[in-house]
Design an enzyme around this catalytic site. Structure first.
Site, short mmCIF file in Angstrom:
data_model
loop_
_atom_site.label_atom_id
_atom_site.label_comp_id
_atom_site.label_asym_id
_atom_site.label_seq_id
_atom_site.Cartn_x
_atom_site.Cartn_y
_atom_site.Cartn_z
N GLY A 47 -6.86 7.56 -20.06
CA GLY A 47 -8.13 7.56 -19.35
C GLY A 47 -9.24 6.96 -20.17
O GLY A 47 -10.08 6.20 -19.65
N LYS A 67 -1.65 6.19 -8.18
CA LYS A 67 -2.77 5.97 -7.26
C LYS A 67 -3.61 4.77 -7.64
O LYS A 67 -4.06 4.65 -8.78
CB LYS A 67 -3.66 7.22 -7.23
CG LYS A 67 -2.97 8.45 -6.66
CD LYS A 67 -3.92 9.65 -6.65
CE LYS A 67 -3.26 10.88 -6.06
NZ LYS A 67 -4.18 12.05 -6.05
N GLY A 69 -1.07 7.50 -21.94
CA GLY A 69 -0.61 8.24 -20.78
C GLY A 69 0.87 8.08 -20.50
O GLY A 69 1.71 8.13 -21.39
N ARG A 94 0.88 12.24 -29.91
CA ARG A 94 -0.53 12.45 -30.20
C ARG A 94 -0.74 13.25 -31.48
O ARG A 94 -1.75 13.07 -32.18
CB ARG A 94 -1.20 13.16 -29.01
CG ARG A 94 -1.44 12.22 -27.83
CD ARG A 94 -2.00 12.94 -26.65
NE ARG A 94 -2.44 11.98 -25.63
CZ ARG A 94 -2.69 12.28 -24.37
NH1 ARG A 94 -2.55 13.55 -23.96
NH2 ARG A 94 -3.10 11.37 -23.52
#
Length: 405
Positions: free
Chosen positions: A386, A204, A362, A39
């Site tokens: 995200g 998830k 991510g 990043r």
């Protein structure tokens, strides 16, 4: 949305002006050591162009989730040092966000020099739900600068002071990274080249519900892996042992499978799995001797930790004819060598295809680097997991909306 090119071309450009760059320096740390500087490297071109044009560059970011107060574990000092190394010049560091140190460091900048402010989330106003509190912090940040450049794509889905409120207080433009990210995501949402294959993994299923719902209208094929696969397998009536499971999402998942069948979207789930009795020790990385079992034959007390070899081959074949691929989320516990092959197979499948490939930030981006792949072999590696997902869900992202004229 004004671009960096347009900002630099305006009149006298940015020479001598204080330019606030909202970057995303939210890098993983082991103590004070940066374990993945992707990043930071992503924002270097924007910072370098501004510095070369004579701007006095103020770089700001969050890191981690401090609770609105200074916490040495989340200091941006290591990121500031690394930014300086990548730029090839000294970068000043302010030990606060809008206090005495920040004001002094900014006042001391000369044309072409760069400073980094301490973690924005050390001030509660950055993430405040209250508009007035957030606005007050944005006012103090605005006092440090003449212009604003938004280049922290990984934060544009957050309605935070430095992302949403600050651009309204200063002349603003989108940095090169944000322009690139938005351009790539448009290729996944407008006039998509087909077959369009989406690979979704991670822990998830609830984290991906919105994007699955939206992509059922757009994708030709969806491959599911990682911990989220077990909710799908359970929805199909299979036992999942002690694997990660979100029981409350089973009805939603059943509906997705039904809708996919009705719309002709191919939904692909693992056919075999690597399983073990317990989660591996990611620090020791000692051999665990996993067992390979059919996806419909999970033994009691075992947990699935990666795709099996048949699934690896199946997913590679499902990527081979793709024209566009979006991948977000690892297929297993890639940090341990015993459970990295599922993720490795997907990454290699993207490289081997002739598709335009996007790695959705991510953990997927981390996996690409951890497993030693050449980043240039992929069409694009996003800096915002995200943010990418919310864009693909069709949501309006506060940080992008704030940069519109």
């Amino acid at each position: 949305m004004k671009t960096l090119d347009e900002l630099l071309a305006d009149g006298d450009g940015v020479r001598g002006k204080r330019v606030f760059v909202r970057a995303d320096l939210n890098v993983p740390l082991s103590g004070t050591a940066i374990t993945d500087d992707g990043r930071i490297r992503a924002v270097v071109p924007t910072v370098a162009r501004l510095a070369e044009a004579g701007a006095r560059v103020i770089v700001a970011s969050h890191l981690g989730r401090p609770k609105g107060a200074p916490d040495p574990a989340f200091s941006l000092a290591p990121a500031a040092a690394r930014l300086g190394e990548l730029l090839g010049q000294e970068v000043a560091f302010a030990t606060d966000t809008v206090g005495e140190s920040a004001r002094a460091v900014v006042a001391g900048l000369g044309d072409g020099q760069v400073a980094v402010l301490e973690n924005l989330r050390f001030n509660p106003g950055e993430t405040a739900k209250d508009d007035a509190e957030r606005g007050a912090f944005a006012d103090r940040l605005a006092a440090l600068a003449d212009l604003y450049v938004g280049d922290g794509f990984g934060a544009v889905h957050r309605k935070h002071a430095s992302v949403y409120d600050l651009p309204a207080r200063l002349p603003h433009a989108a940095g090169g990274l944000i322009a690139t990210e938005v351009g790539v995501l448009k290729k996944l949402t407008e006039d998509v080249k087909r077959p369009y294959v989406v690979v979704l993994g991670g822990a998830k299923v609830s984290d991906k519900l919105g994007v699955i719902d939206h992509l059922l209208e757009k994708a030709d094929r969806i491959l599911i892996g990682g911990g989220m696969a077990f909710t799908f397998l359970k929805a199909q009536g299979h036992e999942v042992g002690s694997s990660l499971l979100q029981e409350d999402q089973i009805p939603v998942v059943r509906d997705y499978l039904k809708r996919a069948d009705e719309r002709g979207v191919e939904f692909v789930l693992p056919v075999d799995l690597l399983v073990a009795a317990e989660f591996p020790d990611l620090k020791a990385k000692t051999p665990t001797h996993p067992e390979t079992v059919p996806a419909d034959g999970m033994p009691p007390g075992k947990m699935g930790l990666d795709n099996g070899p048949e699934t690896c081959a199946l997913y590679a074949s499902k990527l081979a004819d793709a024209a566009t691929v979006f991948w977000n989320g690892p297929m297993g516990v890639f940090e341990h060598p015993d459970y990295a092959e599922g993720t490795r197979a997907v990454a290699q499948g993207l490289i081997d295809s002739s598709a335009f490939t996007v790695v959705g930030g991510g953990d997927s981006a981390a996996a690409v680097r951890t497993l030693g792949f050449d980043e240039s072999a992929f069409g694009h590696i996003s800096t915002g997991g995200g943010a990418s997902l919310e864009y693909l869900e069709g949501k309006s992202l506060p940080g992008l909306a704030a940069l519109e004229d």
